[in-house]
Motif scaffolding. Structure first.
Motif, PDB file in Angstrom:
ATOM      1  N   UNK A   1       0.815  -1.264   0.019  1.00 37.71           N
ATOM      2  CA  UNK A   1       0.109   0.014   0.101  1.00 37.71           C
ATOM      3  C   UNK A   1       1.032   1.158  -0.043  1.00 37.71           C
ATOM      4  N   UNK A   2       0.254   2.411  -0.282  1.00 35.01           N
ATOM      5  CA  UNK A   2       0.988   3.649  -0.263  1.00 35.01           C
ATOM      6  C   UNK A   2       0.646   3.946   1.283  1.00 35.01           C
ATOM      7  N   UNK A   3       1.944   4.490   1.989  1.00 39.47           N
ATOM      8  CA  UNK A   3       1.896   4.884   3.300  1.00 39.47           C
ATOM      9  C   UNK A   3       2.383   6.291   3.508  1.00 39.47           C
ATOM     10  N   UNK A   4       1.700   7.275   3.343  1.00 37.77           N
ATOM     11  CA  UNK A   4       2.294   8.752   3.368  1.00 37.77           C
ATOM     12  C   UNK A   4       2.824   9.038   4.672  1.00 37.77           C
ATOM     13  N   UNK A   5       4.115   9.572   4.225  1.00 38.22           N
ATOM     14  CA  UNK A   5       5.096  10.204   5.236  1.00 38.22           C
ATOM     15  C   UNK A   5       5.936   9.069   5.815  1.00 38.22           C
ATOM     16  N   UNK A   6       5.958   7.835   5.373  1.00 38.65           N
ATOM     17  CA  UNK A   6       6.898   6.770   5.690  1.00 38.65           C
ATOM     18  C   UNK A   6       7.769   6.462   4.627  1.00 38.65           C
ATOM     19  N   UNK A   7       9.023   6.268   5.025  1.00 38.62           N
ATOM     20  CA  UNK A   7       9.971   6.075   4.217  1.00 38.62           C
ATOM     21  C   UNK A   7       9.748   4.999   3.050  1.00 38.62           C
ATOM     22  N   UNK A   8       9.968   5.463   1.874  1.00 44.88           N
ATOM     23  CA  UNK A   8       9.724   4.594   0.543  1.00 44.88           C
ATOM     24  C   UNK A   8      10.767   3.924   0.029  1.00 44.88           C
ATOM     25  N   UNK A   9      10.809   2.711  -0.108  1.00 47.09           N
ATOM     26  CA  UNK A   9      11.894   2.110  -0.715  1.00 47.09           C
ATOM     27  C   UNK A   9      11.662   1.516  -1.953  1.00 47.09           C
TER      28      UNK A   9
END
Length: 349
Positions: free
Chosen positions: A6-14
């Motif tokens: 899912x897309x998790x706004x504000x969390x580090x994205x790898x």
């Protein structure tokens, strides 16, 4: 390595290789059913490094969640300090559009100077992944200092438009030349303001139901502020201001982010995604103290250019992303917080 579902706004994205994604101030363009997310590569932009950017990096995906690193589509120019693409130059916010007449991908990049002048660099390529060829550098569109911007192509007649902040003054909508590498000279002006932080910047355009929307932020550097929506029946206005995009955000910081672009998903019904950067993740650690200092500094009557108390170290190599779907209350766009979400929640077009 756990693959995000899912897309998790504000969390580090790898990315799919497990590395932090670097596509800041970015946008998405869809080519042959594949989504390409590109933006500023800030992987080496640590405090004291003297490196503002390390080129434009691009990622590809078919679901907007898992992104494969496709490398630097516009690499930095290391051998020429005077090049607008040198890592020490303040180049940011790339935007790429496809020209249906020339069959070229056209990339504009804003380049700030150490003074108040901001200029543009324009490149073209036969493929979204490049290689890109420099066609204009240090351009001052309309003879103006051109700041944050967005590029728009009309889906019906293929005409191009260029929205940009006339630095510390107003918003401009200018017609692009047929090849999208310059402006024609025809333009309109919008949202005039006397000084920062009231001047609008970071324009993000999208169209819906025959209306043209422009999302903007105030001018407060890396510190977040309330975004604002405006709507118009045409590209050149007149625009009617609709107010704060994030009415449920009591911090008045657009959920601690700044919108860089809006992506209309071509395969989903009425899914518009606001792509935003959280430039200062550590700003949240200061809570109410940071917000009070922000409000006091930008109170009416103060000079917006005065130094602000530094409440968070600026380390753009650690910046995160806040992607959220846009909802509509009548014709007013509204963005509400979600801890996580998926494009799969939306109906196919």
């Amino acid at each position: 390595m756990t693959t995000r579902s899912t897309i998790a706004p504000g969390q580090p994205w790898l990315d799919t290789a497990g590395n932090r994604i670097h596509a800041h101030g970015g946008s998405i363009i869809t080519v042959d059913g594949v989504h390409y997310w590109y933006g500023e590569n800030k992987e080496r932009s640590t405090p004291g490094s003297g490196i503002w950017h390390w080129g434009v990096r691009c990622y590809s995906s078919t679901d907007l969640v898992a992104w494969e690193d496709r490398g630097l589509i516009v690499p930095p120019e290391l051998d020429d300090p005077d090049s607008p693409l040198h890592p020490g130059q303040l180049a940011d916010r790339p935007h790429i559009v496809f020209n249906p007449e020339t069959r070229k991908f056209v990339c504009w990049i804003k380049v700030m100077t150490r003074g108040s002048v901001q200029r543009s660099t324009v490149l073209t390529a036969d493929s979204i992944l490049g290689p890109y060829t420099l066609v204009r550098s240090w351009l001052r569109p309309l003879g103006m200092s051109a700041g944050d911007f967005d590029l728009v192509v009309d889906p019906h007649d293929g005409k191009g438009y260029y929205y940009f902040e006339r630095v510390h003054s107003e918003m401009i909508c200018a017609d692009l030349t047929d090849d999208f590498t310059d402006v024609t000279g025809y333009y309109s002006t919008h949202f005039p303001q006397p000084q920062p932080p009231f001047v609008r910047e970071a324009p993000a355009h999208f169209a819906r139901d025959g209306q043209h929307y422009l999302l903007t932020s105030g001018t407060t550097g890396y510190y977040p502020n309330p975004s604002e929506a405006a709507v118009s029946p045409s590209y050149h206005g007149p625009f009617t201001v609709l107010g704060d995009l994030h009415p449920s955000d009591r911090s008045r910081t657009s959920f601690h982010s700044q919108i860089s672009s809006v992506f209309k998903h071509p395969g989903k019904r009425d899914l518009y995604i606001a792509l935003a950067d959280r430039w200062l993740p550590r700003y949240l650690e200061h809570g109410d103290r940071a917000h009070r200092a922000f409000v006091e500094h930008f109170a009416p009557g103060r000079d917006g250019d005065e130094p602000m108390e530094e409440l968070a170290e600026v380390d753009t190599s650690l910046a995160d992303y806040v992607w959220l779907p846009i909802e509509f209350e009548g014709r007013r766009p509204v963005i509400r917080w979600r801890d996580e979400w998926s494009p799969d929640e939306y109906e196919d077009a």
